[in-house]
Design a protein around this motif. Structure first.
Motif, PDB file in Angstrom:
ATOM      1  N   ALA A 172       0.830  -1.206   0.000  1.00  0.00           N
ATOM      2  CA  ALA A 172       0.000   0.000   0.000  1.00  0.00           C
ATOM      3  C   ALA A 172       0.863   1.254   0.000  1.00  0.00           C
ATOM      4  N   ALA A 173       1.974   1.228   0.751  1.00  0.00           N
ATOM      5  CA  ALA A 173       2.858   2.396   0.801  1.00  0.00           C
ATOM      6  C   ALA A 173       3.481   2.673  -0.564  1.00  0.00           C
ATOM      7  N   ALA A 174       3.890   1.617  -1.268  1.00  0.00           N
ATOM      8  CA  ALA A 174       4.434   1.798  -2.610  1.00  0.00           C
ATOM      9  C   ALA A 174       3.373   2.338  -3.559  1.00  0.00           C
ATOM     10  N   SER A 175       2.120   1.948  -3.332  1.00  0.00           N
ATOM     11  CA  SER A 175       1.023   2.417  -4.174  1.00  0.00           C
ATOM     12  C   SER A 175       0.815   3.916  -4.053  1.00  0.00           C
ATOM     13  N   LEU A 183     -10.029  10.297 -17.231  1.00  0.00           N
ATOM     14  CA  LEU A 183      -9.855   9.321 -18.302  1.00  0.00           C
ATOM     15  C   LEU A 183      -8.927   8.209 -17.808  1.00  0.00           C
ATOM     16  N   GLY A 184      -9.075   7.017 -18.361  1.00  0.00           N
ATOM     17  CA  GLY A 184      -8.239   5.903 -17.915  1.00  0.00           C
ATOM     18  C   GLY A 184      -8.432   5.617 -16.441  1.00  0.00           C
ATOM     19  N   ALA A 185      -9.687   5.604 -16.000  1.00  0.00           N
ATOM     20  CA  ALA A 185      -9.977   5.607 -14.564  1.00  0.00           C
ATOM     21  C   ALA A 185      -9.592   4.327 -13.850  1.00  0.00           C
ATOM     22  N   ALA A 186      -9.440   3.212 -14.561  1.00  0.00           N
ATOM     23  CA  ALA A 186      -9.131   1.951 -13.892  1.00  0.00           C
ATOM     24  C   ALA A 186      -7.637   1.739 -13.666  1.00  0.00           C
ATOM     25  N   GLY A 187      -6.802   2.618 -14.195  1.00  0.00           N
ATOM     26  CA  GLY A 187      -5.362   2.493 -14.000  1.00  0.00           C
ATOM     27  C   GLY A 187      -4.908   3.127 -12.693  1.00  0.00           C
ATOM     28  N   GLY A 188      -3.593   3.071 -12.454  1.00  0.00           N
ATOM     29  CA  GLY A 188      -3.057   3.602 -11.210  1.00  0.00           C
ATOM     30  C   GLY A 188      -3.277   5.092 -11.047  1.00  0.00           C
ATOM     31  N   ILE A 189      -3.004   5.870 -12.097  1.00  0.00           N
ATOM     32  CA  ILE A 189      -3.256   7.314 -12.054  1.00  0.00           C
ATOM     33  C   ILE A 189      -4.743   7.574 -11.906  1.00  0.00           C
ATOM     34  N   GLY A 190      -5.563   6.820 -12.602  1.00  0.00           N
ATOM     35  CA  GLY A 190      -7.007   7.015 -12.542  1.00  0.00           C
ATOM     36  C   GLY A 190      -7.577   6.796 -11.160  1.00  0.00           C
ATOM     37  N   THR A 191      -7.184   5.705 -10.509  1.00  0.00           N
ATOM     38  CA  THR A 191      -7.716   5.425  -9.177  1.00  0.00           C
ATOM     39  C   THR A 191      -7.267   6.479  -8.181  1.00  0.00           C
ATOM     40  N   ALA A 192      -5.992   6.916  -8.285  1.00  0.00           N
ATOM     41  CA  ALA A 192      -5.515   7.974  -7.399  1.00  0.00           C
ATOM     42  C   ALA A 192      -6.290   9.262  -7.639  1.00  0.00           C
ATOM     43  N   SER A 193      -6.573   9.569  -8.890  1.00  0.00           N
ATOM     44  CA  SER A 193      -7.296  10.799  -9.228  1.00  0.00           C
ATOM     45  C   SER A 193      -8.690  10.797  -8.620  1.00  0.00           C
ATOM     46  N   LYS A 225      -1.631  13.567   5.880  1.00  0.00           N
ATOM     47  CA  LYS A 225      -2.844  14.012   6.570  1.00  0.00           C
ATOM     48  C   LYS A 225      -4.061  13.276   6.038  1.00  0.00           C
ATOM     49  N   LEU A 226      -4.127  13.099   4.714  1.00  0.00           N
ATOM     50  CA  LEU A 226      -5.257  12.374   4.131  1.00  0.00           C
ATOM     51  C   LEU A 226      -5.270  10.915   4.589  1.00  0.00           C
ATOM     52  N   VAL A 227      -4.090  10.304   4.685  1.00  0.00           N
ATOM     53  CA  VAL A 227      -4.019   8.924   5.188  1.00  0.00           C
ATOM     54  C   VAL A 227      -4.474   8.868   6.635  1.00  0.00           C
ATOM     55  N   ALA A 228      -4.038   9.834   7.435  1.00  0.00           N
ATOM     56  CA  ALA A 228      -4.465   9.883   8.838  1.00  0.00           C
ATOM     57  C   ALA A 228      -5.969  10.057   8.958  1.00  0.00           C
ATOM     58  N   ASP A 229      -6.565  10.727   7.966  1.00  0.00           N
ATOM     59  CA  ASP A 229      -8.020  10.935   7.956  1.00  0.00           C
ATOM     60  C   ASP A 229      -8.781   9.752   7.363  1.00  0.00           C
ATOM     61  N   GLY A 230      -8.037   8.720   6.924  1.00  0.00           N
ATOM     62  CA  GLY A 230      -8.704   7.507   6.458  1.00  0.00           C
ATOM     63  C   GLY A 230      -8.492   7.126   5.018  1.00  0.00           C
ATOM     64  N   LEU A 231      -7.769   7.932   4.228  1.00  0.00           N
ATOM     65  CA  LEU A 231      -7.521   7.575   2.835  1.00  0.00           C
ATOM     66  C   LEU A 231      -6.686   6.297   2.759  1.00  0.00           C
ATOM     67  N   ARG A 232      -7.117   5.355   1.948  1.00  0.00           N
ATOM     68  CA  ARG A 232      -6.366   4.135   1.701  1.00  0.00           C
ATOM     69  C   ARG A 232      -6.413   3.825   0.209  1.00  0.00           C
ATOM     70  N   PRO A 233      -5.259   3.590  -0.409  1.00  0.00           N
ATOM     71  CA  PRO A 233      -5.304   3.163  -1.806  1.00  0.00           C
ATOM     72  C   PRO A 233      -5.953   1.791  -1.895  1.00  0.00           C
ATOM     73  N   PRO A 234      -6.586   1.465  -3.018  1.00  0.00           N
ATOM     74  CA  PRO A 234      -7.148   0.123  -3.156  1.00  0.00           C
ATOM     75  C   PRO A 234      -6.038  -0.920  -3.086  1.00  0.00           C
ATOM     76  N   PRO A 235      -6.352  -2.136  -2.645  1.00  0.00           N
ATOM     77  CA  PRO A 235      -5.313  -3.173  -2.552  1.00  0.00           C
ATOM     78  C   PRO A 235      -4.589  -3.335  -3.886  1.00  0.00           C
ATOM     79  N   PRO A 236      -3.263  -3.314  -3.885  1.00  0.00           N
ATOM     80  CA  PRO A 236      -2.537  -3.429  -5.155  1.00  0.00           C
ATOM     81  C   PRO A 236      -2.586  -4.848  -5.697  1.00  0.00           C
ATOM     82  N   VAL A 237      -2.293  -4.962  -6.974  1.00  0.00           N
ATOM     83  CA  VAL A 237      -2.106  -6.268  -7.605  1.00  0.00           C
ATOM     84  C   VAL A 237      -0.666  -6.680  -7.343  1.00  0.00           C
ATOM     85  N   ARG A 238      -0.483  -7.823  -6.701  1.00  0.00           N
ATOM     86  CA  ARG A 238       0.848  -8.225  -6.230  1.00  0.00           C
ATOM     87  C   ARG A 238       1.392  -9.399  -7.044  1.00  0.00           C
TER      88      ARG A 238
END
Length: 320
Positions: free
Chosen positions: A114-117, A144-154, A281-294
């Motif tokens: 998750a940290a690398a994500s 655009l490209g919402a299912a990719g890494g940049i898209g999900t972060a956006s 701060k966003l992580v402390a407030d609860g932001l979590r990236p979706p589980p990465p593909v490992r």
């Protein structure tokens, strides 16, 4: 130690999983890699198509998370500390040496994957949305490209900043995944998508477009901007680098804004720490990236082929 080594600029065919010497440096932080982030520029680098062209052999990998093995005195880091790091190169390995300025303490509550994500994609998009795009609460963002890494972060960051998000997907079956990230509207990137976006905004258009794909979608993306809208140029995953007729920008009072996070960091001392504090701060407030593909590091070729083939939703990481 083991590493994925680019032995020729022939894409993933030029990669070999091989033994290499462990890194040694008195001036760098040596990190035992727990997860290495995989990003589209890695693919371009392996093909010799990136803005930075390297002659093989080299070890790719720009993002890692893991544990400090050793650190120079005065660096602020200690052995055993969990950290994340922008490496630029060398991340696809069991260990990597990193300049202390590129190392960041890993936020509590995140494992190494998750940290690398959070690294390339979330740092890029926090910088893009807040500094380059000046996103305001209540504005509408088209991704655009919402299912990719940049898209999900956006999607996640725009929602955290108070925006309404319209997400475009071209991968079959990705709609549920994108909705789960918080997108308000999910639309397929098919013929006629421009009208669908206008319909979703009552004809007004959007305040911002996040475009990591370029190619043929670019022209329609400019056309769906509302007055004073901004299109953020993030990358060119579709392969084509578009052009724009600037009279169109003048007549409609819209902007096309370049986003080059790596170049900005290189030229702006303190930028990484500033954006890192915002994300922390966003992580402390609860932001979590979706589980990465490992994937295991040893299966790195298959992992990169899956990314190139559009089979990965969200972030891809390699684990030694």
């Amino acid at each position: 130690m083991k590493a994925l080594v680019a032995q020729a600029l022939t894409g993933t065919a030029g990669l070999a999983y091989a033994d290499v010497p462990e890194p040694e440096s008195h001036d760098a932080v040596i990190v035992d890699v727990g997860a290495a982030g995989v990003c589209f520029p890695d693919l371009l680098l392996l093909r010799g198509e990136y803005q930075l062209r390297l002659e093989p052999p080299f070890i790719p990998g720009m993002e890692v998370a893991g544990t400090v093995r050793s650190a120079p005195e005065g660096s602020g880091f200690t052995p055993g500390q969990r950290v994340s790091a922008f490496t630029m190169l060398g991340g696809y390995a069991e260990q990597v040496a990193v300049n202390p300025s590129g190392v960041i303490p890993t936020p509590d509550g995140l494992d190494d994957g998750a940290a690398a994500s959070l690294l390339g994609n979330y740092y890029t998009m926090q910088f893009a949305l807040t500094r380059r795009g000046a996103l305001q609460p209540g504005e509408t963002v088209l991704v655009l490209g919402a299912a990719g890494g940049i898209g999900t972060a956006s999607i996640q960051l725009a929602k955290a900043l108070g925006a309404r998000v319209i997400a475009m997907v071209h991968r079959p079956g990705a709609e549920e995944y994108i909705s789960g990230l918080g997108a308000d509207v999910v639309l397929p990137l098919t013929d006629g998508w421009r009208q669908a976006v206008l319909d979703a905004t009552d004809g007004r258009g959007v305040d911002m477009v996040v475009d990591p794909i370029g190619g043929e979608a670019f022209d329609d993306a400019v056309r769906v901007l509302a007055t004073e809208g901004r299109l953020l140029v993030i990358g060119f995953a579709a392969g084509g680098i578009p052009t724009v007729k600037v009279n169109r920008l003048l007549l409609r009072n819209v902007s096309v804004v370049g986003v080059g996070w790596g170049e900005f960091v290189n030229r702006t001392p303190g930028a990484q720490a500033e954006v890192g504090a915002q994300l922390g701060k966003l992580v402390a407030d609860g932001l979590r990236p979706p589980p990465p593909v490992r994937y295991p590091l040893s299966d790195g070729v298959a992992a990169l082929d899956a990314l190139a083939g559009g089979q990965v939703r969200g972030k891809l990481v390699l684990e030694p």
